[in-house]
Design a protein around this motif. Structure first.
Motif, short mmCIF file in Angstrom:
data_model
loop_
_atom_site.label_atom_id
_atom_site.label_comp_id
_atom_site.label_asym_id
_atom_site.label_seq_id
_atom_site.Cartn_x
_atom_site.Cartn_y
_atom_site.Cartn_z
N PRO A 1 -2.68 -5.34 0.69
CA PRO A 1 -3.02 -4.53 -0.59
C PRO A 1 -3.23 -3.05 -0.06
N LEU A 2 -2.35 -2.12 -1.04
CA LEU A 2 -2.38 -0.63 -0.49
C LEU A 2 -3.55 -0.06 -1.45
N TRP B 1 -0.39 -1.43 -5.26
CA TRP B 1 0.88 -1.63 -4.54
C TRP B 1 0.62 -2.52 -3.33
N PHE B 2 1.85 -3.47 -2.91
CA PHE B 2 1.28 -4.31 -1.88
C PHE B 2 2.34 -4.19 -0.88
N ALA B 3 2.12 -4.12 0.37
CA ALA B 3 3.27 -4.44 1.35
C ALA B 3 3.38 -5.80 1.83
N LEU B 4 4.54 -6.49 1.68
CA LEU B 4 4.95 -8.04 1.88
C LEU B 4 5.62 -8.17 3.16
N GLY C 1 -2.34 -4.74 7.43
CA GLY C 1 -1.58 -3.94 7.08
C GLY C 1 -0.52 -3.64 8.70
N ALA C 2 -1.39 -3.72 9.71
CA ALA C 2 -0.40 -3.50 10.73
C ALA C 2 -0.18 -4.51 11.58
N THR C 3 -0.78 -6.04 11.51
CA THR C 3 -0.53 -7.01 12.18
C THR C 3 0.77 -7.92 11.63
N GLY C 4 1.56 -8.28 12.46
CA GLY C 4 2.80 -9.07 12.39
C GLY C 4 2.54 -10.55 11.95
N LEU C 5 3.44 -11.04 11.86
CA LEU C 5 3.62 -12.58 11.35
C LEU C 5 3.53 -13.65 12.51
N ASP C 6 3.53 -12.88 13.80
CA ASP C 6 3.58 -13.63 15.10
C ASP C 6 1.90 -14.25 15.01
N VAL C 7 1.03 -13.88 14.60
CA VAL C 7 -0.17 -14.45 14.66
C VAL C 7 -0.32 -15.52 13.71
#
Length: 160
Positions: free
Chosen positions: A94-95, A112-115, A76-82
């Motif tokens: 998934p929330l 709910w999902f954060a995409l 939830g906290a990590t960006g796509l840069d990894v």
């Protein structure tokens, strides 16, 4: 139906894998810490990295990129840069709490999902959400820390 492989068969990875297989997705298997991940993106539509946040970049770098495979993490906290080495990148958070793979797979139904991700990668992760009868919200990388902090506060207050 799409195919999925998961690296990390713990609570989150086992839950996502179990829920999608139950929804009809084809399983490419689950890899654990003693399995070699270099070819993990071969032969599947979606490779999910379900490892601790601190090891996501290392695990992603150990997987050989495949142009047609979406590589996604569950943080939830990590960006796509990894996931920078992979042409199709996404994040699917998934929330919902996932206490064990069996219970978690059931809880993912309607969750709910954060995409986050590029449009071509988002198509597949939105399909994942739809196949689980879930709901999605898009969270840009620069808002992920705030989103995750809010999710943690809300979850902890619910328990209290």
């Amino acid at each position: 139906m799409p195919s999925i492989r998961v690296i990390g068969g713990g609570r989150a990875g086992g839950s996502v894998h179990g829920a999608l297989v139950a929804a009809g997705w084809t399983s490419g298997g689950v890899l654990g810490r003693h399995d070699a991940p270099s070819a993990a993106a071969h032969g599947v539509d979606l490779l999910v990295l379900a490892t601790p946040d601190g090891s996501l970049a290392e695990v992603a770098a150990s997987v050989s990129p495949v142009g047609s495979t979406v590589v996604a993490h569950l943080s939830g906290a990590t960006g796509l840069d990894v996931l920078a080495d992979h042409p199709l990148r996404a994040s699917v958070h998934p929330l919902v709490s996932l206490p064990d793979p069996e219970t978690g797979a059931k809880r993912l139904q309607g969750a709910w999902f954060a995409l986050a991700g590029q449009s071509s990668a988002l198509d597949l992760v939105q399909r994942l959400v739809e196949d689980l009868d879930g709901r999605a919200v898009t969270v840009a990388d620069d808002n992920r820390a705030t989103y995750h902090a809010a999710a943690v506060v809300a979850s902890n207050h619910l328990v209290a």
